[in-house]
Enzyme design. Sequence first.
Site, PDB file in Angstrom:
ATOM      1  N   LYS A  34      93.877  30.906   4.933  1.00  0.00           N
ATOM      2  CA  LYS A  34      94.929  30.168   5.644  1.00  0.00           C
ATOM      3  C   LYS A  34      94.763  30.300   7.154  1.00  0.00           C
ATOM      4  O   LYS A  34      94.784  29.312   7.884  1.00  0.00           O
ATOM      5  CB  LYS A  34      96.307  30.663   5.210  1.00  0.00           C
ATOM      6  CG  LYS A  34      97.457  29.902   5.860  1.00  0.00           C
ATOM      7  CD  LYS A  34      98.807  30.521   5.555  1.00  0.00           C
ATOM      8  CE  LYS A  34      99.198  30.395   4.110  1.00  0.00           C
ATOM      9  NZ  LYS A  34     100.589  30.847   3.863  1.00  0.00           N
TER      10      LYS A  34
ATOM     11  N   GLU B   6      87.606  40.063   5.079  1.00  0.00           N
ATOM     12  CA  GLU B   6      86.649  40.001   3.979  1.00  0.00           C
ATOM     13  C   GLU B   6      86.082  38.592   3.823  1.00  0.00           C
ATOM     14  O   GLU B   6      84.865  38.398   3.664  1.00  0.00           O
ATOM     15  CB  GLU B   6      87.311  40.447   2.667  1.00  0.00           C
ATOM     16  CG  GLU B   6      87.808  41.876   2.662  1.00  0.00           C
ATOM     17  CD  GLU B   6      89.270  42.007   3.085  1.00  0.00           C
ATOM     18  OE1 GLU B   6      89.895  43.019   2.731  1.00  0.00           O
ATOM     19  OE2 GLU B   6      89.777  41.090   3.774  1.00  0.00           O
TER      20      GLU B   6
ATOM     21  N   GLY C 229     100.046  33.199  -0.862  1.00  0.00           N
ATOM     22  CA  GLY C 229      98.715  33.189  -1.452  1.00  0.00           C
ATOM     23  C   GLY C 229      98.707  33.253  -2.963  1.00  0.00           C
ATOM     24  O   GLY C 229      97.961  32.539  -3.638  1.00  0.00           O
ATOM     25  N   ARG C 230      99.565  34.096  -3.528  1.00  0.00           N
ATOM     26  CA  ARG C 230      99.582  34.266  -4.985  1.00  0.00           C
ATOM     27  C   ARG C 230     100.266  33.103  -5.706  1.00  0.00           C
ATOM     28  O   ARG C 230     100.294  33.063  -6.930  1.00  0.00           O
ATOM     29  CB  ARG C 230     100.250  35.586  -5.345  1.00  0.00           C
ATOM     30  CG  ARG C 230     101.657  35.764  -4.796  1.00  0.00           C
ATOM     31  CD  ARG C 230     102.115  37.212  -4.938  1.00  0.00           C
ATOM     32  NE  ARG C 230     103.406  37.481  -4.352  1.00  0.00           N
ATOM     33  CZ  ARG C 230     103.621  37.738  -3.070  1.00  0.00           C
ATOM     34  NH1 ARG C 230     102.615  37.709  -2.208  1.00  0.00           N
ATOM     35  NH2 ARG C 230     104.835  38.013  -2.621  1.00  0.00           N
TER      36      ARG C 230
ATOM     37  N   GLU D 242     102.317  42.170  -6.472  1.00  0.00           N
ATOM     38  CA  GLU D 242     102.479  41.886  -5.050  1.00  0.00           C
ATOM     39  C   GLU D 242     103.867  41.324  -4.774  1.00  0.00           C
ATOM     40  O   GLU D 242     104.418  41.514  -3.685  1.00  0.00           O
ATOM     41  CB  GLU D 242     101.402  40.904  -4.587  1.00  0.00           C
ATOM     42  CG  GLU D 242     101.188  40.886  -3.077  1.00  0.00           C
ATOM     43  CD  GLU D 242      99.920  40.167  -2.666  1.00  0.00           C
ATOM     44  OE1 GLU D 242      98.863  40.824  -2.603  1.00  0.00           O
ATOM     45  OE2 GLU D 242      99.976  38.950  -2.431  1.00  0.00           O
TER      46      GLU D 242
ATOM     47  N   HIS E  13      89.817  47.048 -29.693  1.00  0.00           N
ATOM     48  CA  HIS E  13      88.768  48.030 -29.929  1.00  0.00           C
ATOM     49  C   HIS E  13      88.582  48.945 -28.724  1.00  0.00           C
ATOM     50  O   HIS E  13      87.556  49.621 -28.624  1.00  0.00           O
ATOM     51  CB  HIS E  13      87.464  47.318 -30.290  1.00  0.00           C
ATOM     52  CG  HIS E  13      87.551  46.586 -31.588  1.00  0.00           C
ATOM     53  ND1 HIS E  13      87.204  47.153 -32.797  1.00  0.00           N
ATOM     54  CD2 HIS E  13      87.999  45.339 -31.884  1.00  0.00           C
ATOM     55  CE1 HIS E  13      87.397  46.283 -33.772  1.00  0.00           C
ATOM     56  NE2 HIS E  13      87.891  45.171 -33.248  1.00  0.00           N
TER      57      HIS E  13
ATOM     58  N   LYS F 135      94.603  47.238   5.738  1.00  0.00           N
ATOM     59  CA  LYS F 135      93.749  46.368   6.559  1.00  0.00           C
ATOM     60  C   LYS F 135      93.700  46.851   8.007  1.00  0.00           C
ATOM     61  O   LYS F 135      92.645  46.884   8.631  1.00  0.00           O
ATOM     62  CB  LYS F 135      94.271  44.932   6.516  1.00  0.00           C
ATOM     63  CG  LYS F 135      94.121  44.221   5.182  1.00  0.00           C
ATOM     64  CD  LYS F 135      94.645  42.799   5.312  1.00  0.00           C
ATOM     65  CE  LYS F 135      94.517  42.024   4.022  1.00  0.00           C
ATOM     66  NZ  LYS F 135      95.021  40.641   4.148  1.00  0.00           N
TER      67      LYS F 135
END
Length: 545
Positions: free
Chosen positions: A208, A214, A269-270, A355, A386, A506
Amino acid sequence: MSIPPLRQRSAWKKLEDHCLHIGSRHLREIFADDPHRGERLHAEANGIYLDYSKNRVTDETLGLLLDLAEESGVAARRDQMFAGQHINVSEDRAVLHVALRMPVETQLMVDGHDVVEQVHAVIDHMTSFANQIRGGEWMGYRGKPIRNIVNVGIGGSDLGPVMAYEALRHYSKRDLRFRFVSNVDASDLTEALGDLDADETLFIISSKTFTTLETLTNAHSARAWLIEHTGSEKAIARHFVAVSTNAQAVSAFGIDTANMFGFWDWVGGRYSMDSAIGLSTMIAIGPDNFYEMLSGFHAMDEHFRTAPFARNLPVLMGMLGVWNRNFLGCPTVGVMPYEQYLKRFPAYLQQLTMESNGKHVTLDGETIDYQTGPLYWGEPGTNGQHSFYQLLHQGTTIVPVDLIGFAKSLNALGEHHDILSSNVFAQAEALAFGKTEAEVRGEGTPDDVVAHRVMEGNRPTNVLLAEVLTPRLLGSLIALYEHSVFTQGVVWGIDSFDQWGVELGKVLATKIIPELSADDEPTLTHDSSTNALIRHYRHLKRNED
């Protein structure tokens, strides 16, 4: 009318008293007293059938939970969200992911702008571009059509697109290859690009602000890779597009701003996978299927907005989550999709839920003295059976589980799907009722082994059942969880739409980076542990004896 603090609400107090009487009751007893509850305790909307009968609740519990939702102002808060009011209080923003899927004929004015008109302008831009890529009309710098799409993002700019691509791979254009790069670990980008032809590769840089460390680190390395393989910086304009709002930074990178797809600060964002962040999804499955996914989102939005609480899937799931978390003391939730295409869905829900509701203060900034968001985790069935299902059945921690199943497979093959689906129902039954000592002994089990084979049961589950996984169904399923999370956040009195906890690490990392790479020994001012770790890292990096 002001809403009292959670512990002072009438319904909360009644639930506390009620839990003293029902909290220790076993699902075997509850079903024995109400043998038809499985036919009654279900709700259905938009192709999703929710069986919540295997939760440790009675009609009285459900009534009190819905009373708590009413008393907590869920309906009013929901209406404020849909109206575009600034319910993200710590950032003074509207929360309007629901506008991302409103029909084009809708109008929603927020801060003097029709946001639906803005949304559809971006969708039209995405559609034109996706059709050019899918039709082979968009050529790379040296005249080759695009065959590889690499989405570079992190958090919601990665988890949503990769989840949607995997979920809807059946509907994707198979002569296109999709890669998703999020980790700043160089191995992620290196492996993604290792077998790609640069002349046929398009990068979608999703950030954005176009400042995310990153993402921009990966983007610059991808840029260098492209230039190395094409021999010209001019190639950037044909092989990079951006999903961002920062036109200046996008242009400085070398991307033509005509190929920048925007979104807005009212999209978290999510909650952004159905915005321009979903550009890779639209390219993969085509605009028509993308529109179908949006229609599924919108259908669940409307169900949440209009259905009575007693038949409202997000409200029911949300309030059952409150019951399990706050009254039964369950710290985690397992999500087990019995559909291989949904293999990344639990990871997507981790960000959506944790979040959003991993908060320790109320909207007013007061410290909370009750539990909020649980840990979410999961794996597709039958793989999990399993590995960790042993703990679910016989461990000392009770884990409520959502089991997601489909009546039809997208890839019919012999008896595979019936075998898969049988486990949805069998696991729900086993988790609820277990196996008693008498049942174990009745099988002729030796006395010294009996205790090892007893399964307590009384583990709550939701079973979500649909006909088949389609783009529309996926949209409705995601919106169901979005609004369930919202419902819980309103009850807990928290801001589900900020994420300040993400920022601290961050900031500290930005300070530490030059301390790791400096030629001279830096002066370290961290705690003794961090200082020692940095020194040891530098020692290992130099490979000193």
